[in-house]
Design an enzyme around this catalytic site. Sequence first.
Site, short mmCIF file in Angstrom:
data_model
loop_
_atom_site.label_atom_id
_atom_site.label_comp_id
_atom_site.label_asym_id
_atom_site.label_seq_id
_atom_site.Cartn_x
_atom_site.Cartn_y
_atom_site.Cartn_z
CB ILE A 10 -1.18 -0.13 1.37
CG1 ILE A 10 -1.82 -1.27 1.23
CG2 ILE A 10 -1.82 1.21 1.11
CD1 ILE A 10 -2.64 -1.44 2.31
CG LEU A 43 14.35 -1.44 2.31
CD1 LEU A 43 15.58 -1.08 1.47
CD2 LEU A 43 13.16 -1.32 1.46
CB ALA A 77 6.31 1.24 8.78
CB THR A 115 -6.30 -4.02 9.44
OG1 THR A 115 -7.34 -5.28 9.03
CG2 THR A 115 -5.84 -4.36 10.77
CG ASP A 116 -11.39 -5.31 7.73
OD1 ASP A 116 -10.26 -5.83 7.77
OD2 ASP A 116 -12.41 -5.75 6.83
CD GLU A 117 -7.15 -9.32 8.97
OE1 GLU A 117 -6.70 -10.02 9.78
OE2 GLU A 117 -6.75 -9.26 7.76
CE1 TYR A 129 -1.41 -6.71 10.28
CE2 TYR A 129 -3.76 -7.73 9.86
CZ TYR A 129 -2.82 -6.86 9.74
OH TYR A 129 -3.12 -5.75 8.84
CB SER A 182 0.40 -6.71 16.91
OG SER A 182 0.27 -7.19 15.49
CE LYS A 183 -2.03 -2.22 11.26
NZ LYS A 183 -1.28 -1.19 10.81
CG ASN A 225 -8.81 -8.70 3.31
OD1 ASN A 225 -9.56 -8.66 4.31
ND2 ASN A 225 -7.98 -9.68 3.18
CG ASN A 226 -5.97 -2.23 0.36
OD1 ASN A 226 -5.43 -1.02 0.17
ND2 ASN A 226 -7.08 -2.11 1.35
CB VAL A 272 -9.33 -22.60 -1.19
CG1 VAL A 272 -10.45 -22.48 -0.38
CG2 VAL A 272 -9.15 -22.34 -2.47
P1 NAD Z 1 3.31 -4.46 3.34
O1 NAD Z 1 3.74 -5.99 4.40
O2 NAD Z 1 3.39 -4.86 2.19
O3 NAD Z 1 4.25 -3.54 3.75
C1 NAD Z 1 4.90 -3.33 5.16
C2 NAD Z 1 5.97 -2.36 4.73
O4 NAD Z 1 6.50 -1.93 6.08
C3 NAD Z 1 7.07 -2.98 4.11
O5 NAD Z 1 7.79 -2.04 3.03
C4 NAD Z 1 8.14 -3.31 5.37
O6 NAD Z 1 9.52 -3.27 4.90
C5 NAD Z 1 7.85 -2.24 6.28
N1 NAD Z 1 8.31 -2.23 7.48
C6 NAD Z 1 7.87 -3.43 8.41
N2 NAD Z 1 8.49 -3.31 9.56
C7 NAD Z 1 9.16 -2.17 9.47
C8 NAD Z 1 9.85 -1.58 10.60
N3 NAD Z 1 9.99 -1.98 11.73
N4 NAD Z 1 10.28 -0.25 10.34
C9 NAD Z 1 9.97 0.48 9.00
N5 NAD Z 1 9.30 -0.42 8.22
C10 NAD Z 1 9.07 -1.64 8.21
O7 NAD Z 1 2.09 -4.20 3.97
P2 NAD Z 1 0.63 -3.42 3.43
O8 NAD Z 1 -0.26 -4.66 2.76
O9 NAD Z 1 1.27 -2.60 2.40
O10 NAD Z 1 0.06 -2.70 4.75
C11 NAD Z 1 0.66 -1.47 5.03
C12 NAD Z 1 -0.27 -1.17 6.16
O11 NAD Z 1 -1.87 -0.95 5.71
C13 NAD Z 1 -0.25 -1.85 7.31
O12 NAD Z 1 -0.04 -1.17 8.69
C14 NAD Z 1 -1.35 -2.95 7.39
O13 NAD Z 1 -1.82 -3.14 8.65
C15 NAD Z 1 -2.66 -1.92 6.77
N6 NAD Z 1 -3.54 -2.65 6.04
C16 NAD Z 1 -3.28 -3.48 4.99
C17 NAD Z 1 -4.49 -3.92 4.32
C18 NAD Z 1 -4.12 -4.99 3.35
O14 NAD Z 1 -5.35 -5.58 3.02
N7 NAD Z 1 -2.89 -5.32 2.87
C19 NAD Z 1 -5.66 -3.73 4.47
C20 NAD Z 1 -5.64 -2.75 5.60
C21 NAD Z 1 -4.78 -2.23 6.47
P1 TYD Z 2 -4.94 -13.09 3.48
O1 TYD Z 2 -4.75 -12.35 1.68
O2 TYD Z 2 -3.81 -13.65 4.01
O3 TYD Z 2 -5.66 -11.55 3.99
P2 TYD Z 2 -6.18 -11.70 5.62
O4 TYD Z 2 -5.68 -12.90 6.36
O5 TYD Z 2 -5.61 -10.25 6.15
O6 TYD Z 2 -7.58 -11.65 5.24
O7 TYD Z 2 -6.25 -13.81 3.29
C1 TYD Z 2 -7.43 -13.49 2.61
C2 TYD Z 2 -8.33 -14.69 2.81
O8 TYD Z 2 -7.73 -15.87 1.95
C3 TYD Z 2 -8.41 -15.25 4.31
O9 TYD Z 2 -9.64 -15.60 4.63
C4 TYD Z 2 -7.47 -16.63 4.36
C5 TYD Z 2 -7.70 -16.87 2.71
N1 TYD Z 2 -6.24 -17.60 2.23
C6 TYD Z 2 -6.72 -19.13 1.57
O10 TYD Z 2 -7.81 -19.64 1.51
N2 TYD Z 2 -5.49 -19.53 0.96
C7 TYD Z 2 -4.24 -19.02 1.04
O11 TYD Z 2 -2.99 -19.44 0.48
C8 TYD Z 2 -4.12 -17.59 1.71
C9 TYD Z 2 -2.74 -16.87 1.78
C10 TYD Z 2 -5.36 -17.06 2.37
#
Ligand code: NAD
Ligand code: TYD
Length: 358
Positions: A15, A38, A85, A141-143, A166, A169-170, A195-196, A222
């Site tokens: 993101i 990184l 991050a 996150t919504d989680e 996870y 911690s969030k 979820n994005n 799955v």
């Molecule tokens: P991601 O895992 O792709 O990226 C996380 C980034 O944070 C990475 O570049 C990593 O190197 C960096 N990072 C990790 N630990 C670090 C540290 N100690 N110091 C500095 N940088 C650090 O995650 P994402 O999917 O891009 O998610 C970004 C944010 O959005 C997160 O806070 C996540 O909880 C939130 N979020 C994600 C989703 C989703 O579906 N991906 C949905 C809702 C909210």
């Molecule tokens: P994920 O992309 O890990 O996001 P989150 O757990 O944050 O929602 O998983 C999305 C959904 O897909 C979740 O219900 C778990 C499921 N899932 C599978 O069924 N198979 C897989 O290999 C993975 C990674 C996730």
Amino acid sequence: MTFPHLLITGGAGFIGSNFVYHALKSNLARRITVIDALTYAGNLENLSAVAADPRLTFQRLDITDRPTLDSFFASTEFTHVIHLAAESHVDRSIAGPEAFVRTNVLGTFHLLEAVRKSWSGALSLQSVADRPNRLFLHVSTDEVFGSLGATGAFTEETPYRPNSPYAASKAGSDHLARAYHHTYGLPVIISNCSNNFGPFQFPEKLIPLIILNCLQSKPLPVYGDGQQVRDWLFVSDHCRALALLLTAGRVGECYNIGGSRERTNLDLVRAICRIMDQKRPAGAPHDRLITFVADRPGHDRRYAINSSKIQSELGWQPTQAGDRALEETVDWYIENRNWWEGILSGEYHEYYARQYGA
Ligand code: NAD
Ligand code: TYD
């Protein structure tokens, strides 16, 4: 509105890198600094197309490293911070929760402290309600809300009931961000998004994993019965929402962001298979690769987001693009083979193992 100096934490992740592109394109700030440790999930290649932009600076920095964080803030002034991050993958948090507590809870605490110190002279702590001259957007996150039954949706008033390490911690980081507003008057906004999916998502997450496994004729795992429901949002919609919150969100408020596109995991995997059948007819039917595997422990059954607050206050809407965004995402992974082959070759996993001993 163009901010003087925006700090993006985690800007080399999924993101984060999408947000860097959005911020540069929309001229959100005169200067943008990205800090990122990184980890295995961060990839500077994500930013290679904009690396030469004079507005953008990158610094490798771990938010759990307080002394370095303090000297970084002592040397640079930011007006706006968007905190992305984090350790972000539920399955990894089950296998090794410590890194999640360290980065998401402790790292967020160190960041909030560093920002509080840096802004202490610049804030009028009693009058942050109007458009502030400083803003900290904490992205969550919504989680954190836990799991829903068959009906209903999370609102901003839904009590926190995180179920995975996870999510817990969030939740901890959200509470810290809220407390820093309440206690110290730090101008904080918190967002909770569903979820994005989209370009640059690390291929451990469901959608890129399924796309890459289709491309490599590997099994499509799955979990359980595949009837878990998620509310998927295209990452560019999320980035638009985050930019809106930075420019017009109300300080001290929480905003839910969701796609209003609920679907079961199995339905989603089948939709990707249908797209792959068109793009790669030689491998059709891709759904023959679907393999039911053991369920994730404590797997949340259903998430759904009520985004009416951000919709009514700020006019944000998710794009109603049917499966077009999914198809765009499939195309991106097909066209960016070098990107994911670099990741699958293991260098990021090796870095992660060295860094965190996992
Ligand atoms: P991601 O895992 O792709 O990226 C996380 C980034 O944070 C990475 O570049 C990593 O190197 C960096 N990072 C990790 N630990 C670090 C540290 N100690 N110091 C500095 N940088 C650090 O995650 P994402 O999917 O891009 O998610 C970004 C944010 O959005 C997160 O806070 C996540 O909880 C939130 N979020 C994600 C989703 C989703 O579906 N991906 C949905 C809702 C909210
Ligand atoms: P994920 O992309 O890990 O996001 P989150 O757990 O944050 O929602 O998983 C999305 C959904 O897909 C979740 O219900 C778990 C499921 N899932 C599978 O069924 N198979 C897989 O290999 C993975 C990674 C996730």
